[in-house]
Design an enzyme around this catalytic site. Structure first.
Site, PDB file in Angstrom:
ATOM      1  CB  SER A 120      -0.899   0.023   1.248  1.00 30.68           C
ATOM      2  OG  SER A 120      -1.702  -1.116   1.320  1.00 30.68           O
ATOM      3  CG  HIS A 141      -2.193  -0.787  -3.935  1.00 31.99           C
ATOM      4  ND1 HIS A 141      -2.654   0.470  -3.633  1.00 31.99           N
ATOM      5  CD2 HIS A 141      -2.497  -1.557  -2.850  1.00 31.99           C
ATOM      6  CE1 HIS A 141      -3.212   0.472  -2.441  1.00 31.99           C
ATOM      7  NE2 HIS A 141      -3.140  -0.764  -1.945  1.00 31.99           N
ATOM      8  CD  GLU A 153      -2.828   3.374  -6.223  1.00 31.63           C
ATOM      9  OE1 GLU A 153      -2.925   4.608  -6.183  1.00 31.63           O
ATOM     10  OE2 GLU A 153      -2.383   2.697  -5.268  1.00 31.63           O
ATOM     11  CG  ASN A 192      -3.285   3.882   0.513  1.00 31.13           C
ATOM     12  OD1 ASN A 192      -4.420   3.947   0.958  1.00 31.13           O
ATOM     13  ND2 ASN A 192      -2.719   2.728   0.187  1.00 31.13           N
TER      14      ASN A 192
END
Length: 287
Positions: A120, A141, A153, A192
């Site tokens: 992450s 991701h 991602e 994130n």
């Protein structure tokens, strides 16, 4: 580009199970690996339960469910990864653990295999640096729950080859049917970097007594049309994972908004990790 037919997923936790499920449902052969046979089998049982629920919802035929389940091998033996075209690491969000694992993966997998991380927040270049094939290491991701969330991602490092980037983007988009975005190799990537400061701000509000968890979440769902409030979302992600991502972001940028608040640290130290432990900002224990 060589097609991807055999995927290995390393880590049979929540994310690893979800990645395994979507790969198996896409018709791929999947090897699900964890540190012990018990954990690997528990991961497989979790995938089986999710597939059964999909069948009961009418999203999967009984034949497709049986075929997907039969295509998964659960194991604790890393040598079973040797034939994989793509290895997706979904282990604990800890840089030392991941770099140690990537050293092992580099040794036991085919030299032509792509090594991907579902991290992450940890920069991909750090994982690539411990392998002999940095050009074949990339970030991939997924988002939780993997069978439901459409986004992946794709994060190439400075060493990732264009061929590797295109190969995994085609895998996620064309084989798994996911929507992909490209992110630079910076801690937190795209989602994130935006999401975690928001979650941490909500935690700070609880910690300072500004508002209750219930009122904060109601404010964001009823006032901003968010499908889930920030604190229930943090509980779903796992408070330990939120803290780990915050730490990685703070290490990278040294900006206070990324630093995990004291309340979050105390909750993690106390084993209050959210949904997976039964208690976080909200209770998930059976009545």
């Amino acid at each position: 580009m060589t097609s991807i037919k055999h995927v290995a997923v390393v880590g049979a936790g929540q994310m690893g199970r979800g990645i395994t499920e979507v790969c198996a449902r896409a018709g791929l052969h999947v090897t699900l690996c964890d540190v012990t046979e018990d954990r690997a089998r528990a991961g497989l049982a979790g995938v089986a339960d999710s597939l059964l629920k999909a069948e009961q919802r009418g999203a999967l035929t009984p034949e497709d469910r049986a075929h997907a389940l039969a295509s998964i091998l659960a194991t604790a033996d890393l040598t079973h990864l040797s034939g994989a075209d793509l290895v997706i690491e979904a282990a604990v969000e800890d840089e030392r653990a991941k770099t140690a694992l990537f050293r092992q993966l580099d040794e036991v997998t085919d030299p032509a295999a792509v090594l991907a991380s579902n991290t992450s927040s940890i920069p991909i270049a750090r994982l690539a640096a411990v392998t002999g094939r940095p050009e074949a290491v990339v970030g991939l991701h997924f988002f939780n729950p993997v069978p439901v969330m459409p986004l992946v991602e794709v994060i190439p490092s400075l060493h990732t080859s264009k061929a590797t980037e295109l190969r995994v983007r085609a895998f996620a988009g064309e084989i798994l049917g996911k929507k992909t975005i490209l992110a630079q190799d910076r801690a937190g990537f795209v989602v994130n970097s935006l999401l975690v400061p928001y979650l941490l701000a909500a935690v700070r509000m609880v910690g300072t007594g500004t508002a209750t968890a219930e009122d904060i979440d109601t404010g964001m769902t009823a006032g901003c049309a968010h499908p889930m409030g920030p604190l229930r979302l943090a509980d779903l992600i796992g408070l330990d994972t939120v803290a780990a991502i915050g730490e990685a972001l703070y290490e990278e940028y040294r900006e206070p908004l990324y630093a995990p608040p004291p309340l979050l640290r105390r909750m993690v130290e106390s084993g209050l990790l959210g949904r997976k432990s039964g208690q976080g900002f909200f209770s998930y224990k059976a009545a």
